[in-house]
Design a protein around this motif. Structure first.
Motif, PDB file in Angstrom:
ATOM      1  N   UNK A  84      -9.677  24.296  -7.664  1.00 38.24           N
ATOM      2  CA  UNK A  84     -10.017  22.859  -8.213  1.00 38.24           C
ATOM      3  C   UNK A  84     -10.319  23.533  -9.969  1.00 38.24           C
ATOM      4  N   UNK A  85     -10.189  22.722 -10.796  1.00 40.63           N
ATOM      5  CA  UNK A  85     -10.366  22.983 -12.239  1.00 40.63           C
ATOM      6  C   UNK A  85     -11.923  23.233 -12.442  1.00 40.63           C
ATOM      7  N   UNK A  86     -12.896  22.565 -11.734  1.00 40.15           N
ATOM      8  CA  UNK A  86     -14.127  22.852 -11.979  1.00 40.15           C
ATOM      9  C   UNK A  86     -14.623  24.328 -11.607  1.00 40.15           C
ATOM     10  N   UNK A 140     -14.390   6.793  -2.796  1.00 36.42           N
ATOM     11  CA  UNK A 140     -13.383   5.682  -3.509  1.00 36.42           C
ATOM     12  C   UNK A 140     -12.658   6.349  -4.480  1.00 36.42           C
ATOM     13  N   UNK A 141     -12.926   7.478  -4.995  1.00 34.86           N
ATOM     14  CA  UNK A 141     -11.987   8.172  -6.037  1.00 34.86           C
ATOM     15  C   UNK A 141     -10.761   8.270  -5.457  1.00 34.86           C
ATOM     16  N   UNK A 142      -9.769   8.075  -6.053  1.00 37.94           N
ATOM     17  CA  UNK A 142      -8.467   8.368  -5.264  1.00 37.94           C
ATOM     18  C   UNK A 142      -7.326   9.279  -5.812  1.00 37.94           C
ATOM     19  N   UNK A 143      -7.431   9.986  -6.635  1.00 38.91           N
ATOM     20  CA  UNK A 143      -6.972  11.286  -7.205  1.00 38.91           C
ATOM     21  C   UNK A 143      -7.653  12.378  -6.768  1.00 38.91           C
ATOM     22  N   UNK A 144      -7.024  13.207  -6.031  1.00 36.43           N
ATOM     23  CA  UNK A 144      -7.465  14.335  -5.182  1.00 36.43           C
ATOM     24  C   UNK A 144      -7.508  15.484  -6.421  1.00 36.43           C
ATOM     25  N   UNK A 145      -8.692  16.326  -6.519  1.00 37.24           N
ATOM     26  CA  UNK A 145      -8.477  17.406  -7.524  1.00 37.24           C
ATOM     27  C   UNK A 145      -9.113  18.721  -6.556  1.00 37.24           C
ATOM     28  N   UNK A 146      -8.904  18.699  -5.578  1.00 32.51           N
ATOM     29  CA  UNK A 146      -9.147  19.685  -4.501  1.00 32.51           C
ATOM     30  C   UNK A 146      -7.873  19.977  -3.690  1.00 32.51           C
ATOM     31  N   UNK A 147      -7.591  21.202  -4.101  1.00 26.79           N
ATOM     32  CA  UNK A 147      -6.101  21.638  -3.516  1.00 26.79           C
ATOM     33  C   UNK A 147      -6.501  22.753  -2.317  1.00 26.79           C
ATOM     34  N   UNK A 148      -5.944  22.342  -1.290  1.00 27.03           N
ATOM     35  CA  UNK A 148      -6.427  23.469  -0.054  1.00 27.03           C
ATOM     36  C   UNK A 148      -5.153  24.393   0.028  1.00 27.03           C
ATOM     37  N   UNK A 149      -5.586  25.525   0.233  1.00 30.29           N
ATOM     38  CA  UNK A 149      -4.488  26.747   0.237  1.00 30.29           C
ATOM     39  C   UNK A 149      -3.606  26.797   1.394  1.00 30.29           C
ATOM     40  N   UNK A 150      -4.056  26.023   2.447  1.00 27.72           N
ATOM     41  CA  UNK A 150      -3.278  26.150   3.767  1.00 27.72           C
ATOM     42  C   UNK A 150      -2.014  25.223   3.491  1.00 27.72           C
ATOM     43  N   UNK A 159     -13.043  28.817 -12.520  1.00 28.98           N
ATOM     44  CA  UNK A 159     -11.977  27.455 -12.636  1.00 28.98           C
ATOM     45  C   UNK A 159     -10.751  28.059 -11.901  1.00 28.98           C
ATOM     46  N   UNK A 160     -10.227  27.193 -10.863  1.00 31.96           N
ATOM     47  CA  UNK A 160      -8.768  27.321 -10.350  1.00 31.96           C
ATOM     48  C   UNK A 160      -8.816  28.664  -9.497  1.00 31.96           C
ATOM     49  N   UNK A 161     -10.029  29.261  -9.177  1.00 24.92           N
ATOM     50  CA  UNK A 161     -10.031  30.621  -8.345  1.00 24.92           C
ATOM     51  C   UNK A 161     -10.112  30.082  -6.891  1.00 24.92           C
ATOM     52  N   UNK A 162      -9.182  30.412  -5.804  1.00 28.26           N
ATOM     53  CA  UNK A 162      -9.319  30.068  -4.477  1.00 28.26           C
ATOM     54  C   UNK A 162     -10.500  30.655  -3.967  1.00 28.26           C
ATOM     55  N   UNK A 163     -11.279  29.807  -3.050  1.00 33.07           N
ATOM     56  CA  UNK A 163     -12.570  30.152  -2.582  1.00 33.07           C
ATOM     57  C   UNK A 163     -12.592  29.322  -1.274  1.00 33.07           C
ATOM     58  N   UNK A 164     -13.600  29.982  -0.443  1.00 35.19           N
ATOM     59  CA  UNK A 164     -13.670  29.455   0.793  1.00 35.19           C
ATOM     60  C   UNK A 164     -15.014  29.854   1.124  1.00 35.19           C
ATOM     61  N   UNK A 165     -15.720  29.063   2.308  1.00 38.20           N
ATOM     62  CA  UNK A 165     -17.049  29.503   2.605  1.00 38.20           C
ATOM     63  C   UNK A 165     -17.245  29.020   4.107  1.00 38.20           C
ATOM     64  N   UNK A 166     -17.737  29.967   4.932  1.00 35.23           N
ATOM     65  CA  UNK A 166     -18.137  29.679   6.359  1.00 35.23           C
ATOM     66  C   UNK A 166     -19.706  29.924   6.404  1.00 35.23           C
ATOM     67  N   UNK A 167     -20.401  28.993   7.039  1.00 31.51           N
ATOM     68  CA  UNK A 167     -21.687  28.873   6.896  1.00 31.51           C
ATOM     69  C   UNK A 167     -22.309  29.621   8.367  1.00 31.51           C
ATOM     70  N   UNK A 168     -22.896  30.704   8.400  1.00 32.33           N
ATOM     71  CA  UNK A 168     -22.868  31.463   9.734  1.00 32.33           C
ATOM     72  C   UNK A 168     -24.564  31.471  10.253  1.00 32.33           C
ATOM     73  N   UNK A 169     -25.487  30.480   9.413  1.00 31.41           N
ATOM     74  CA  UNK A 169     -26.671  30.220   9.933  1.00 31.41           C
ATOM     75  C   UNK A 169     -26.658  28.722   9.258  1.00 31.41           C
ATOM     76  N   UNK A 170     -27.742  28.034   9.726  1.00 30.25           N
ATOM     77  CA  UNK A 170     -28.202  26.715   8.888  1.00 30.25           C
ATOM     78  C   UNK A 170     -28.425  27.053   7.574  1.00 30.25           C
ATOM     79  N   UNK A 171     -28.071  26.327   6.694  1.00 34.34           N
ATOM     80  CA  UNK A 171     -27.999  26.862   5.239  1.00 34.34           C
ATOM     81  C   UNK A 171     -28.498  25.639   4.296  1.00 34.34           C
TER      82      UNK A 171
END
Length: 128
Positions: free
Chosen positions: A55-57, A118-128, A90-102
């Motif tokens: 995403x942009x952020x 309620x916001x209707x425009x998606x700004x998150x783009x999944x890589x899959x 910004x715009x760098x693909x990233x992901x996370x797995x929580x391996x303990x309660x965090x």
């Protein structure tokens, strides 16, 4: 003029753009925002995950408790522990797995409007 709040004033809820994904209920957040920045209080249970996306952020994460395994761009996975800080450009693909309660804090700019119900425009783009 300043503003003063407590996290308890903001409802804890699931992340709207993860709705319908497996284990979405394992990741609860409280979000507050100013005009240009957004803070997210993250409460993740072991096994929660967010698949690779972009995403942009830009984001900064500060880990308070627990452990998380993260990927950023083409870098190899990294395990984060309490006291670690993760910066996602910004715009760098990233992901996370929580391996303990965090518990963690996320700082975001610009504001990610797709986090608000309620916001209707998606700004998150999944890589899959």
């Amino acid at each position: 003029m300043g503003y003063y709040h407590r996290w308890e004033e903001f409802p804890e809820r699931q992340i709207s753009y993860l709705k319908g994904r497996p284990d979405a209920s394992k990741l609860l957040v409280r979000i507050m925002s100013s005009k240009n920045m957004m803070l997210t209080d993250i409460n993740a249970k072991k096994g929660a995950s967010i698949p690779a996306h972009h995403h942009e952020a830009e984001q900064i994460f500060i880990v308070y408790t627990g452990r998380m395994r993260v990927t950023t761009g083409t870098d190899s996975q990294k395990e984060l522990r309490p006291g670690d800080i993760w910066v996602v450009p910004s715009n760098c693909p990233h992901g996370v797995d929580y391996i303990e309660d965090t518990k963690a804090l996320e700082i975001v700019s610009p504001i990610r409007m797709d986090n608000f119900v309620g916001y209707t425009i998606s700004h998150t783009f999944f890589e899959e």
